[in-house]
Scaffold this active site. Structure first.
Site, mmCIF file in Angstrom:
data_model
loop_
_atom_site.group_PDB
_atom_site.id
_atom_site.type_symbol
_atom_site.label_atom_id
_atom_site.label_comp_id
_atom_site.label_asym_id
_atom_site.label_seq_id
_atom_site.Cartn_x
_atom_site.Cartn_y
_atom_site.Cartn_z
ATOM 1 N N THR A 38 -60.935 19.099 27.296
ATOM 2 C CA THR A 38 -60.810 18.938 25.844
ATOM 3 C C THR A 38 -61.223 17.518 25.488
ATOM 4 O O THR A 38 -62.389 17.254 25.258
ATOM 5 C CB THR A 38 -59.368 19.236 25.380
ATOM 6 O OG1 THR A 38 -58.454 18.522 26.188
ATOM 7 C CG2 THR A 38 -59.079 20.723 25.473
ATOM 8 N N LYS A 55 -58.097 19.388 34.713
ATOM 9 C CA LYS A 55 -58.404 18.848 33.393
ATOM 10 C C LYS A 55 -57.160 18.134 32.870
ATOM 11 O O LYS A 55 -56.028 18.445 33.246
ATOM 12 C CB LYS A 55 -58.826 19.940 32.424
ATOM 13 C CG LYS A 55 -57.717 20.882 32.070
ATOM 14 C CD LYS A 55 -57.656 21.174 30.610
ATOM 15 C CE LYS A 55 -57.415 19.912 29.857
ATOM 16 N NZ LYS A 55 -56.918 20.113 28.514
ATOM 17 N N THR A 74 -54.163 19.138 27.808
ATOM 18 C CA THR A 74 -52.968 19.311 28.609
ATOM 19 C C THR A 74 -53.443 19.375 30.038
ATOM 20 O O THR A 74 -54.596 19.677 30.299
ATOM 21 C CB THR A 74 -52.240 20.604 28.255
ATOM 22 O OG1 THR A 74 -53.115 21.686 28.518
ATOM 23 C CG2 THR A 74 -51.839 20.616 26.798
ATOM 24 N N GLU A 103 -55.891 8.996 27.719
ATOM 25 C CA GLU A 103 -56.338 8.687 26.362
ATOM 26 C C GLU A 103 -56.324 7.178 26.113
ATOM 27 O O GLU A 103 -55.261 6.559 26.115
ATOM 28 C CB GLU A 103 -55.394 9.324 25.348
ATOM 29 C CG GLU A 103 -55.326 10.813 25.428
ATOM 30 C CD GLU A 103 -56.231 11.457 24.418
ATOM 31 O OE1 GLU A 103 -56.480 10.818 23.396
ATOM 32 O OE2 GLU A 103 -56.689 12.575 24.668
ATOM 33 N N ASN A 122 -54.412 9.200 18.662
ATOM 34 C CA ASN A 122 -53.277 10.086 18.441
ATOM 35 C C ASN A 122 -52.634 9.968 17.071
ATOM 36 O O ASN A 122 -51.650 10.648 16.786
ATOM 37 C CB ASN A 122 -52.243 9.865 19.538
ATOM 38 C CG ASN A 122 -52.761 10.395 20.847
ATOM 39 O OD1 ASN A 122 -52.947 11.591 20.988
ATOM 40 N ND2 ASN A 122 -53.034 9.498 21.784
#
Lengths: 401, 401
Positions: free
Chosen positions: B151, B177, B188, B274, B396
């Site tokens: 993702t 992933k 996730t 992230e 985020n």
């Protein structure tokens, strides 16, 4: 409660004097303060549970045991933490020096430091400034003293209540500092609750413990715990009421006032949280027991993704639900309800239709409530949490100057 | 292990076929994949402990009980979490549809979804694309399938080991992933460990549990736990070795290979965290017991202030020590030692002289170790933690598109 303090207010409390000066730890700014009781005050305190307790905390824990304190010697700019036995000696030396200046026993002086962890504690600078500090003592110096203990705080934190005790009027005031941080160059949480209401030692300890449980133990900025966190309650007894030693009507009024000033200060600390743009009151209800409610509320308040969503004004209910789900609390997801203020956004585990747009509007406010309801029991709990902003990261990643 | 995968590698594993297409959940990008075993594979799995388990997790937990699985139907773009009974029906319907296409029992198909929490699960889009998906099945499609499940990941995650089992060569590959996130629009963590080595069901479960304990359970990006986290181990048995069912020399070699590929994927997930710019290996040693060591390592790895210091390349040892001190682990602060790589920066609770400048240099690297030593016992533990960067908050807090 208002963020803006009127300059005309002097925040005096019968029986207490305040002083503050710049001793040179911070550049030219006031960084040294004293809270002095004209007579030895009945006293109670709560300290950080961090294993790494700063030297003044260790000394304070010992000295508060007697339940009496006459002077609090406060400095900002240096936490006197991770300073080893030298730091402990320095904490003792500075309290000995101020005791001599004040002509009181050193055992009645408790130091409190906040600022940089590590490095050498500037005891000499403090000792040198003490005569000057003592010369500034006055009943009206509370606000200036409050200014001397802030670090990265954007505003001075004072909260007050007047209460009727017997036929007399008593005052309860709290001076606090903190931007929710624990660490080098940043604020640690300190709070000094002062009153002229006469109370017993045991009642002081009980009242303070309960007040902290519904205030300072309910706020989350970054989930960090300081080496220096301390909360004090000192009573000068100058109101000359009949000593309160139990939860009589007078006692309940007094405890309520203490809880309220502590809550006010706690709320100001979250509002002033490093980089904070939002304060969310996170309520959990319908839990099996209080421990569960508490655990879930804290998990949501500490969730980085929830905090980012608060900052982004993003009604991201999945993050809230997922944080509650990951908290370790057992609940039936198919019975989970969530509200933003009075808007139901999740019903029985699923997003309610069209809630998102309305919720986004509510989240533009600087303060709102997130209510999470399990259907497991009747217990509830809450926390006040700030968001996680770009400024938080900026402030805390910049190299210490 | 290298971040860059050679394009020429096909990452085939005897007994497995892979397929992937775009079914329109994400715009034009591949978002639907299948891992298919030519014969029913021996299988084990570990799932998220979040109370809010996504529908595919609930179905997978049920179907994996038999220890056999023939097809994994994977999609990105939608997590099928917080979708209620409709979501559960959709998970079943899509596996039924692919089972029909493959002419196998639906009980041998397990779905796995990742992406947005909430909303309606696009079962129709998936079902419609299944014939196309099946037509892409090939032994060499692993890398393309790995690409379809990412993702916000910046790179595809595959790790491999070859091992000697008896006289034969076996392959262990993992497709993973995750960018350490749990939530709407974000990655996730998922991982599929595939092997041709023949193993028993119970040995598969034990091996996977142990491997996860030293890999996926050791990484911290943001302390969040997904509704969809799942790790699978599937064995096609195509290596035709004598079935391994215990920690024989063959068994140990096999378990080691599984642990290594899981660790590789785990490390890649932290590197890809992230906004992450740093990976710190946080080691705690000299603890009274493993639980204490683990608790302290996690507390430091989860500390926002430590994470900000990592991002700022700030050798802020006070934050590291304070986070360990706040972890709840009992230790003597006067015996605390801390190292950055091989540089001792805190000795017996105090900063070592001149360490700061050297440590600042070490922290400019993208990967380094923070070692914390208590002197309470012999137990140790570690975590891999990423930093907290401005990009993390940016990513985020932006409103979901």
């Amino acid at each position: 409660m208002s963020r803006k303090m009127k300059n005309t207010k002097n925040y005096s409390i019968p029986g207490f004097l305040f002083g503050s000066v710049s001793c040179g730890i911070k550049n030219r700014k006031d960084d040294l303060a004293i809270i002095y009781a004209e007579q030895p005050a009945t006293a109670a305190a709560i300290f950080t549970t961090n294993r790494l307790k700063a030297a003044p905390v260790l000394l304070g824990m010992d000295r508060i045991k007697k339940g009496v304190c006459q002077a609090l010697l406060l400095n900002s700019g240096h936490a006197n933490a991770m300073t080893g036995s030298e730091g402990e000696k320095a904490a003792k030396a500075t309290t000995l020096a101020i005791a001599r200046n004040l002509k009181i026993p050193p055992s009645l002086v408790i130091p409190s430091s906040t600022g940089l962890i590590g490095g050498k504690f500037p005891a000499e600078k403090i000792t040198k400034a003490l005569p000057r500090l003592v010369s500034t003592l006055s009943p009206g110096g509370a606000k200036k003293a409050a200014g001397a203990i802030i670090t990265t705080d954007k505003f001075v934190k004072i909260a007050s209540r007047k209460i009727k005790i017997g036929g007399k009027t008593g005052t309860v005031r709290a001076i606090g500092k903190g931007a929710g941080m624990i660490n080098p160059n940043m604020a640690t949480m300190l709070c000094f609750v002062l009153t002229d209401v006469k109370i017993s030692k045991s009642f002081a300890a009980k009242t303070l413990r309960e007040a902290a449980g519904t205030s300072f133990n309910r706020i989350i900025v970054d989930g960090e715990m300081s080496t220096n966190d301390s909360v004090f309650l000192l009573s000068s007894g100058a109101a000359e009421n009949k000593t309160i030693s139990s939860a009589s009507p007078d006692g309940r009024r007094f405890s309520k006032a203490v809880s309220e000033v502590c809550f006010d200060i706690a709320q100001m600390i979250v509002q002033d949280g490093e980089g904070a743009t939002k304060v969310a009151r996170i309520e959990v209800e319908g839990a099996k027991n209080v421990a569960d409610a508490d655990k879930a509320a804290r998990a949501v308040g500490n969730s980085l993704l929830v905090k980012c969503a608060l900052f982004g004004e993003d009604p991201n209910f999945g993050r809230i639900a997922s944080a509650a789900g990951a908290s370790g609390v057992k609940f039936n997801p198919a019975k989970l309800d969530i509200w933003i203020d009075k808007l139901k956004v999740v019903s029985r585990g699923k997003e309610t239709q069209n809630a998102e747009k309305k919720a986004a509007k509510l989240m533009k406010k600087s303060e709102f409530t997130i209510k999470i309801r399990f259907s497991e029991g009747k217990a509830k709990a809450f926390v006040l949490a700030s968001d996680l902003s770009l400024d938080y990261v900026r402030l805390n990643s910049e190299y210490r100057s």
